[in-house]
Design a protein around this motif. Structure first.
Motif, mmCIF file in Angstrom:
data_model
loop_
_atom_site.group_PDB
_atom_site.id
_atom_site.type_symbol
_atom_site.label_atom_id
_atom_site.label_comp_id
_atom_site.label_asym_id
_atom_site.label_seq_id
_atom_site.Cartn_x
_atom_site.Cartn_y
_atom_site.Cartn_z
ATOM 1 N N VAL A 141 20.766 -9.035 -4.170
ATOM 2 C CA VAL A 141 19.141 -8.963 -3.625
ATOM 3 C C VAL A 141 18.511 -9.076 -5.084
ATOM 4 C CG1 VAL A 141 17.487 -7.237 -2.873
ATOM 5 C CG2 VAL A 141 19.587 -7.127 -1.822
ATOM 6 N N ARG A 142 17.763 -10.093 -4.867
ATOM 7 C CA ARG A 142 16.851 -10.441 -5.930
ATOM 8 C C ARG A 142 15.301 -9.942 -5.444
ATOM 9 N NH1 ARG A 142 12.948 -14.642 -6.897
ATOM 10 N NH2 ARG A 142 12.627 -15.221 -9.200
ATOM 11 N N THR A 143 14.956 -8.938 -6.429
ATOM 12 C CA THR A 143 13.449 -8.445 -5.933
ATOM 13 C C THR A 143 12.529 -8.942 -7.189
ATOM 14 O OG1 THR A 143 12.119 -6.356 -5.595
ATOM 15 C CG2 THR A 143 14.411 -6.193 -6.802
ATOM 16 N N PRO A 144 11.580 -9.825 -6.893
ATOM 17 C CA PRO A 144 10.665 -10.186 -8.058
ATOM 18 C C PRO A 144 9.409 -9.621 -7.697
ATOM 19 C CG PRO A 144 10.687 -11.724 -5.945
ATOM 20 C CD PRO A 144 11.646 -10.696 -5.641
ATOM 21 N N GLY A 145 9.500 -8.190 -8.419
ATOM 22 C CA GLY A 145 8.364 -7.155 -8.265
ATOM 23 C C GLY A 145 8.450 -6.200 -7.395
ATOM 24 N N THR A 146 8.316 -4.921 -7.850
ATOM 25 C CA THR A 146 8.307 -3.699 -6.889
ATOM 26 C C THR A 146 7.094 -3.062 -7.377
ATOM 27 O OG1 THR A 146 10.092 -3.059 -8.116
ATOM 28 C CG2 THR A 146 10.669 -3.705 -5.983
ATOM 29 N N VAL A 147 6.830 -1.854 -6.504
ATOM 30 C CA VAL A 147 5.780 -0.901 -6.982
ATOM 31 C C VAL A 147 6.311 -0.031 -8.175
ATOM 32 C CG1 VAL A 147 4.373 1.143 -6.319
ATOM 33 C CG2 VAL A 147 5.033 -0.632 -4.347
ATOM 34 N N GLU A 148 7.604 0.228 -8.084
ATOM 35 C CA GLU A 148 8.016 0.869 -9.260
ATOM 36 C C GLU A 148 9.384 0.246 -9.793
ATOM 37 O OE1 GLU A 148 6.814 3.535 -10.792
ATOM 38 O OE2 GLU A 148 5.339 4.132 -9.060
ATOM 39 N N ARG A 149 9.748 0.567 -10.812
ATOM 40 C CA ARG A 149 11.004 0.068 -11.513
ATOM 41 C C ARG A 149 12.080 0.702 -10.507
ATOM 42 N NH1 ARG A 149 9.940 0.842 -17.910
ATOM 43 N NH2 ARG A 149 8.475 -0.810 -18.116
ATOM 44 N N MET A 150 13.332 -0.416 -10.464
ATOM 45 C CA MET A 150 14.401 0.319 -9.922
ATOM 46 C C MET A 150 15.100 1.580 -10.445
ATOM 47 S SD MET A 150 15.355 -1.748 -6.999
ATOM 48 C CE MET A 150 13.657 -1.691 -6.662
ATOM 49 N N PRO A 151 15.373 2.698 -9.679
ATOM 50 C CA PRO A 151 15.989 3.736 -10.299
ATOM 51 C C PRO A 151 17.482 3.418 -10.805
ATOM 52 C CG PRO A 151 16.285 3.896 -7.736
ATOM 53 C CD PRO A 151 15.248 2.623 -8.229
ATOM 54 N N ASP A 181 0.889 -1.126 0.052
ATOM 55 C CA ASP A 181 0.055 0.004 0.019
ATOM 56 C C ASP A 181 1.050 1.086 -0.107
ATOM 57 O OD1 ASP A 181 -2.430 -1.369 0.065
ATOM 58 O OD2 ASP A 181 -2.397 -1.444 2.287
ATOM 59 N N ASP A 182 2.284 1.165 0.204
ATOM 60 C CA ASP A 182 2.939 2.299 0.307
ATOM 61 C C ASP A 182 3.470 2.701 -0.711
ATOM 62 O OD1 ASP A 182 2.555 2.415 3.125
ATOM 63 O OD2 ASP A 182 4.814 1.137 3.314
ATOM 64 N N ARG A 183 3.968 4.064 -1.097
ATOM 65 C CA ARG A 183 4.440 4.616 -2.262
ATOM 66 C C ARG A 183 5.750 4.017 -2.227
ATOM 67 N NH1 ARG A 183 1.687 8.417 -5.325
ATOM 68 N NH2 ARG A 183 3.606 9.221 -6.163
ATOM 69 N N PHE A 184 6.416 3.975 -3.406
ATOM 70 C CA PHE A 184 7.868 3.728 -3.556
ATOM 71 C C PHE A 184 8.715 4.751 -2.971
ATOM 72 C CE2 PHE A 184 11.830 2.780 -6.042
ATOM 73 C CZ PHE A 184 12.084 1.453 -5.366
ATOM 74 N N ASP A 185 9.586 4.762 -2.297
ATOM 75 C CA ASP A 185 10.479 5.652 -1.655
ATOM 76 C C ASP A 185 12.027 5.205 -1.879
ATOM 77 O OD1 ASP A 185 12.068 7.298 0.299
ATOM 78 O OD2 ASP A 185 10.031 7.468 1.335
ATOM 79 N N GLU A 186 12.598 6.057 -2.630
ATOM 80 C CA GLU A 186 14.111 6.166 -2.946
ATOM 81 C C GLU A 186 15.003 6.059 -1.984
ATOM 82 O OE1 GLU A 186 15.882 7.637 -6.540
ATOM 83 O OE2 GLU A 186 13.882 7.491 -7.711
ATOM 84 N N GLU A 187 14.700 6.920 -0.872
ATOM 85 C CA GLU A 187 15.412 6.911 0.328
ATOM 86 C C GLU A 187 15.364 5.543 1.223
ATOM 87 O OE1 GLU A 187 17.926 9.027 1.323
ATOM 88 O OE2 GLU A 187 17.630 9.622 -0.691
#
Length: 215
Positions: free
Chosen positions: A87-97, A64-70
């Protein structure tokens, strides 16, 4: 500078010495060691390779949270401090910066881009909502834009149908044709079955044994 580390390795339980030369770990001193500064940074104790977290979603505390780069930076820093170097991240709210791949002090990240969810499957507004007819194209886009992986929400509630097998297979085939890989979120027997038959590269979760009754 070349770093030298010495300690006991597993499973042999033998003391060994390694040299870290840039991004290379060597079992013998490099030829140019005599011409470079060599610093012993570890001498004694147990030596373990960097750990891998194969399923995590940094950058948000909940879907439910917005993606936060910090927050992403803090999460990756905490992984590093715990000994996790990949780190393997199978899915996030936004793409990796883009900066994630350039930060030498942070773990390497293998991302599957945004979660791909068809109507009624997944948390509302989390990830990328697409229709079943759009799933294959969206999956290719995410795999191409990320680390070669994409993540499809293959099912959701145990009493509701999973993504149809023909839709999922077409999606997997399209991503495989580009050299990419597909991770499928599976919570149900039907969703897990479809992912296997579709040729998915990984099944994430698989935690419910119950299968929706067929009529």
């Amino acid at each position: 500078m070349i770093m030298r580390i010495r300690g006991v390795v597993l499973p042999e339980r033998e003391e060994r010495t390694f040299w870290v030369d840039g991004e290379r770990l060597r079992t013998e001193p490099p030829a140019e060691a005599a011409a470079k500064q060599v610093e012993t940074v570890v001498d004694g104790g147990w030596l373990l390779p960097g750990l891998v977290d194969v399923h995590t979603h940094p950058g948000a505390e909940s879907p439910d949270d917005r993606f936060d780069e910090e927050l992403l930076r803090r999460h990756l820093s905490e992984h590093r401090d715990a000994g996790v170097l990949l780190v393997r991240t199978p899915g996030t709210v936004e793409r990796m910066p883009g900066w994630v791949d350039k930060e030498a002090e942070l773990p390497r990240v293998r991302s599957a881009g945004q979660w791909l969810a068809t109507p009624g499957r997944f948390f509302p507004g989390a990830g990328r909502d697409v229709g079943e007819h759009e799933l294959a194209g969206a999956a290719v886009e995410e795999a191409t834009a990320s680390s070669g992986w994409c993540k499809v929400i293959g099912d959701w509630r145990w009493d509701e149908p999973a993504v149809p097998l023909d839709v999922l297979k077409a999606t997997v085939d399209a991503v495989h044709a580009t050299g990419g890989r597909v991770a499928v979120h599976c919570q149900t027997g039907e969703g897990s079955r479809n992912a296997v038959l579709a040729g998915a590269d990984s099944l994430e979760h698989g935690m419910c044994r119950r299968t929706r009754e067929r009529t």
